[in-house]
Design a protein around this motif. Sequence first.
Motif, mmCIF file in Angstrom:
data_model
loop_
_atom_site.group_PDB
_atom_site.id
_atom_site.type_symbol
_atom_site.label_atom_id
_atom_site.label_comp_id
_atom_site.label_asym_id
_atom_site.label_seq_id
_atom_site.Cartn_x
_atom_site.Cartn_y
_atom_site.Cartn_z
ATOM 1 N N THR A 295 -13.517 -7.585 -27.826
ATOM 2 C CA THR A 295 -12.536 -7.520 -26.740
ATOM 3 C C THR A 295 -13.191 -7.427 -25.366
ATOM 4 O OG1 THR A 295 -12.365 -5.123 -27.068
ATOM 5 C CG2 THR A 295 -10.749 -6.506 -28.215
ATOM 6 N N ASP A 296 -14.463 -7.769 -25.296
ATOM 7 C CA ASP A 296 -15.153 -7.876 -24.010
ATOM 8 C C ASP A 296 -15.460 -9.348 -23.761
ATOM 9 O OD1 ASP A 296 -15.224 -5.126 -23.396
ATOM 10 O OD2 ASP A 296 -16.908 -4.859 -24.764
ATOM 11 N N LEU A 297 -15.219 -9.804 -22.547
ATOM 12 C CA LEU A 297 -15.252 -11.236 -22.266
ATOM 13 C C LEU A 297 -16.616 -11.867 -22.507
ATOM 14 C CD1 LEU A 297 -13.668 -13.680 -21.286
ATOM 15 C CD2 LEU A 297 -14.263 -13.058 -18.939
ATOM 16 N N VAL A 298 -17.686 -11.257 -22.006
ATOM 17 C CA VAL A 298 -19.010 -11.880 -22.126
ATOM 18 C C VAL A 298 -19.447 -11.984 -23.586
ATOM 19 C CG1 VAL A 298 -21.448 -11.653 -21.532
ATOM 20 C CG2 VAL A 298 -19.700 -11.229 -19.786
ATOM 21 N N PRO A 299 -19.365 -10.891 -24.386
ATOM 22 C CA PRO A 299 -19.697 -11.047 -25.805
ATOM 23 C C PRO A 299 -18.769 -12.010 -26.535
ATOM 24 C CG PRO A 299 -19.692 -8.723 -25.180
ATOM 25 C CD PRO A 299 -19.110 -9.488 -24.025
ATOM 26 N N LEU A 300 -17.510 -12.099 -26.095
ATOM 27 C CA LEU A 300 -16.573 -13.025 -26.735
ATOM 28 C C LEU A 300 -17.023 -14.472 -26.512
ATOM 29 C CD1 LEU A 300 -13.816 -13.228 -28.242
ATOM 30 C CD2 LEU A 300 -12.764 -13.548 -25.991
ATOM 31 N N ARG A 301 -17.402 -14.799 -25.278
ATOM 32 C CA ARG A 301 -17.897 -16.159 -25.004
ATOM 33 C C ARG A 301 -19.181 -16.428 -25.783
ATOM 34 N NH1 ARG A 301 -16.410 -15.697 -18.911
ATOM 35 N NH2 ARG A 301 -18.452 -14.731 -18.724
ATOM 36 N N ARG A 302 -20.051 -15.423 -25.867
ATOM 37 C CA ARG A 302 -21.300 -15.595 -26.615
ATOM 38 C C ARG A 302 -21.002 -15.870 -28.087
ATOM 39 N NH1 ARG A 302 -23.335 -10.602 -26.472
ATOM 40 N NH2 ARG A 302 -23.948 -10.872 -24.305
ATOM 41 N N MET A 303 -20.025 -15.166 -28.626
ATOM 42 C CA MET A 303 -19.655 -15.375 -30.014
ATOM 43 C C MET A 303 -19.133 -16.793 -30.245
ATOM 44 S SD MET A 303 -16.787 -15.558 -32.127
ATOM 45 C CE MET A 303 -15.511 -14.666 -31.254
ATOM 46 N N ILE A 304 -18.294 -17.282 -29.333
ATOM 47 C CA ILE A 304 -17.754 -18.639 -29.474
ATOM 48 C C ILE A 304 -18.890 -19.664 -29.416
ATOM 49 C CG2 ILE A 304 -16.286 -20.386 -28.389
ATOM 50 C CD1 ILE A 304 -14.490 -18.098 -27.432
ATOM 51 N N ARG A 305 -19.813 -19.488 -28.467
ATOM 52 C CA ARG A 305 -20.946 -20.425 -28.366
ATOM 53 C C ARG A 305 -21.768 -20.418 -29.648
ATOM 54 N NH1 ARG A 305 -21.478 -18.416 -23.053
ATOM 55 N NH2 ARG A 305 -23.110 -16.993 -23.759
ATOM 56 N N THR A 306 -22.067 -19.221 -30.160
ATOM 57 C CA THR A 306 -22.876 -19.111 -31.372
ATOM 58 C C THR A 306 -22.189 -19.772 -32.551
ATOM 59 O OG1 THR A 306 -23.801 -17.016 -30.574
ATOM 60 C CG2 THR A 306 -24.015 -17.485 -32.924
ATOM 61 N N ALA A 307 -20.895 -19.530 -32.691
ATOM 62 C CA ALA A 307 -20.156 -20.118 -33.813
ATOM 63 C C ALA A 307 -20.096 -21.634 -33.691
ATOM 64 C CB ALA A 307 -18.757 -19.532 -33.879
ATOM 65 N N GLU A 308 -19.866 -22.130 -32.487
ATOM 66 C CA GLU A 308 -19.756 -23.578 -32.308
ATOM 67 C C GLU A 308 -21.082 -24.295 -32.519
ATOM 68 O OE1 GLU A 308 -15.969 -23.711 -29.204
ATOM 69 O OE2 GLU A 308 -18.004 -23.965 -28.430
ATOM 70 N N GLU A 309 -22.189 -23.586 -32.371
ATOM 71 C CA GLU A 309 -23.503 -24.187 -32.592
ATOM 72 C C GLU A 309 -23.903 -24.176 -34.058
ATOM 73 O OE1 GLU A 309 -25.992 -21.923 -30.057
ATOM 74 O OE2 GLU A 309 -25.283 -22.882 -28.205
ATOM 75 N N ASP A 310 -23.154 -23.425 -34.887
ATOM 76 C CA ASP A 310 -23.453 -23.378 -36.317
ATOM 77 C C ASP A 310 -22.897 -24.628 -36.990
ATOM 78 O OD1 ASP A 310 -23.957 -22.428 -39.008
ATOM 79 O OD2 ASP A 310 -24.065 -20.431 -38.111
ATOM 80 N N TYR A 311 -23.326 -24.844 -38.237
ATOM 81 C CA TYR A 311 -22.835 -25.994 -38.979
ATOM 82 C C TYR A 311 -21.342 -25.830 -39.273
ATOM 83 C CZ TYR A 311 -27.735 -27.143 -39.836
ATOM 84 O OH TYR A 311 -29.062 -27.456 -39.693
ATOM 85 N N ALA A 312 -20.557 -26.845 -39.006
ATOM 86 C CA ALA A 312 -19.120 -26.841 -39.292
ATOM 87 C C ALA A 312 -18.569 -28.234 -39.034
ATOM 88 C CB ALA A 312 -18.387 -25.821 -38.422
ATOM 89 N N ARG A 313 -17.443 -28.539 -39.679
ATOM 90 C CA ARG A 313 -16.745 -29.785 -39.374
ATOM 91 C C ARG A 313 -16.275 -29.754 -37.928
ATOM 92 N NH1 ARG A 313 -11.806 -29.513 -42.192
ATOM 93 N NH2 ARG A 313 -11.431 -31.665 -41.526
ATOM 94 N N PRO A 314 -16.299 -30.896 -37.237
ATOM 95 C CA PRO A 314 -15.800 -30.914 -35.859
ATOM 96 C C PRO A 314 -14.381 -30.370 -35.750
ATOM 97 C CG PRO A 314 -16.945 -32.957 -36.337
ATOM 98 C CD PRO A 314 -16.856 -32.210 -37.635
ATOM 99 N N VAL A 315 -13.536 -30.665 -36.744
ATOM 100 C CA VAL A 315 -12.159 -30.169 -36.714
ATOM 101 C C VAL A 315 -12.134 -28.652 -36.718
ATOM 102 C CG1 VAL A 315 -10.025 -30.022 -38.072
ATOM 103 C CG2 VAL A 315 -11.132 -32.234 -37.730
ATOM 104 N N THR A 316 -13.039 -28.026 -37.467
ATOM 105 C CA THR A 316 -13.081 -26.560 -37.525
ATOM 106 C C THR A 316 -13.536 -25.986 -36.190
ATOM 107 O OG1 THR A 316 -13.625 -26.704 -39.884
ATOM 108 C CG2 THR A 316 -13.992 -24.587 -38.799
ATOM 109 N N ARG A 317 -14.541 -26.591 -35.584
ATOM 110 C CA ARG A 317 -14.997 -26.117 -34.270
ATOM 111 C C ARG A 317 -13.877 -26.226 -33.237
ATOM 112 N NH1 ARG A 317 -19.710 -29.268 -35.424
ATOM 113 N NH2 ARG A 317 -21.511 -27.977 -35.942
ATOM 114 N N LEU A 318 -13.183 -27.345 -33.231
ATOM 115 C CA LEU A 318 -12.120 -27.546 -32.256
ATOM 116 C C LEU A 318 -10.939 -26.615 -32.526
ATOM 117 C CD1 LEU A 318 -12.339 -31.428 -32.084
ATOM 118 C CD2 LEU A 318 -12.970 -29.833 -30.259
ATOM 119 N N ALA A 319 -10.684 -26.329 -33.797
ATOM 120 C CA ALA A 319 -9.624 -25.381 -34.139
ATOM 121 C C ALA A 319 -9.981 -23.984 -33.626
ATOM 122 C CB ALA A 319 -9.409 -25.360 -35.646
#
Length: 452
Positions: free
Chosen positions: A207-231
Amino acid sequence: MLSDAKVRAAKPRPKSYKLTDTNRLFLLVTPSGGKLWRWNYSYDGKQKTMAFGAWPQVGLADARAKRDEASGHLMEGDDPTILRKLKVVAKLEAGRQTFERVARAWHENARSQWAIVHAADIIRSLERDVFPAIGDMPIAQLTPPLVLSVLREIEARGAIETAKRVRQRISAVFIYGIAEGIATSDPAEKLGAVLKPLRKGRQPAITDLVPLRRMIRTAEEDYARPVTRLALRLLALTAVRPSELRGAQWDEFEDLNGSEPLWRIPAWRMKGDADRKDELHGDHLVPITPQALAVLRAVWPLTGEGPLVFPSNRHAHRPMSENAIGYLLNRAGYHGHHVPHGFRAAFSTIMNEWAEREGKEHDRKVIDLMLAHVPTGKVEGAYNRAAYMPRRRELAMAWANMLSDGLSAPSVLLDLPAKAMGPQSRRRVPPPVDIEFRFPTRRRSSAKVVAR
């Protein structure tokens, strides 16, 4: 018998000569002035000489201690020279047996008992969280404090459950090393008792903005279907419930080419009892920001021909798995720290704090509206779900601007790999829509596609 004074006083001569001590220890003085400790002994009927180093690096007392140790090995029936060579070889081999090398051998040995995806998750967690810190260190030299420091780094980013899982995997590597004769103990064995406990109760959320953005970046850089990243990105931007996102249909979106794009989630897809689902004009209205619209433009080439925005990988007429986004967050190292539903808590916390600083009088009510919460004392059927729409757009824009700062454009997520690929991979991603693209007009379907 030698003394320190005699050793210091020894002068070089034209030829090498010996100064003898007790029990066949002697100092060899060379013409160049070198003073070398040597020890003669017999083994298996052969005369041998063992070197103990040079004076003054090795003093008289040290040379005698080395002689006594070697003599003890000789009395036990061992050749001290051979033992020394074996120790050198063992130390060299121990230095080569780094934690990463042993961990990869353990993983290769055990991977047949795991599902392919799980095996990939295990090695990825070690590559991300462990190898950079201790991967190049000899496994036999690792201590509990060194291992604990690795786990504390994982805890520091809030991934409490991940720290516990990584400890178990490190421990398994040491057990494998012990069985192979590479390690003698498991420094991770007792560390579970000193790790932070898991939080119980509410679903975990950052619930803190900076760690939240970091989490999204980290997750989007991991292996996943493009549809999952966009979801994942659209879920973060809209703060709808995960089930509402998974069941999103293209015909629920309105005015995507206009000035006030909107996502109208029908009442029957919303959380609630039968009265809520049958409520007249009970649709939940979600303002679509430019950032959310960019996600829809990015996903259109992938799913725009079907009814669902985020369909299953195997069945286009079914919504994506309810676990897809959660598994992506887990693989990124946020198991036990943030779940898909947690974006609602993040939106509520961050936006309410923002409203206290920069908002207007009724912004708390507006934020509740955006989350499809009914204020206390209100009757469901009499509740105006379309209220404050201009302000809802403003707050949605403020949230999207804060959240998207530093994140990649949604179109970039299309090119990231779904899994590790070799040079001969045949994976092809449809080209993105061009700048002149217009969403086609669709009639709203009356069919219900239930997100299971």
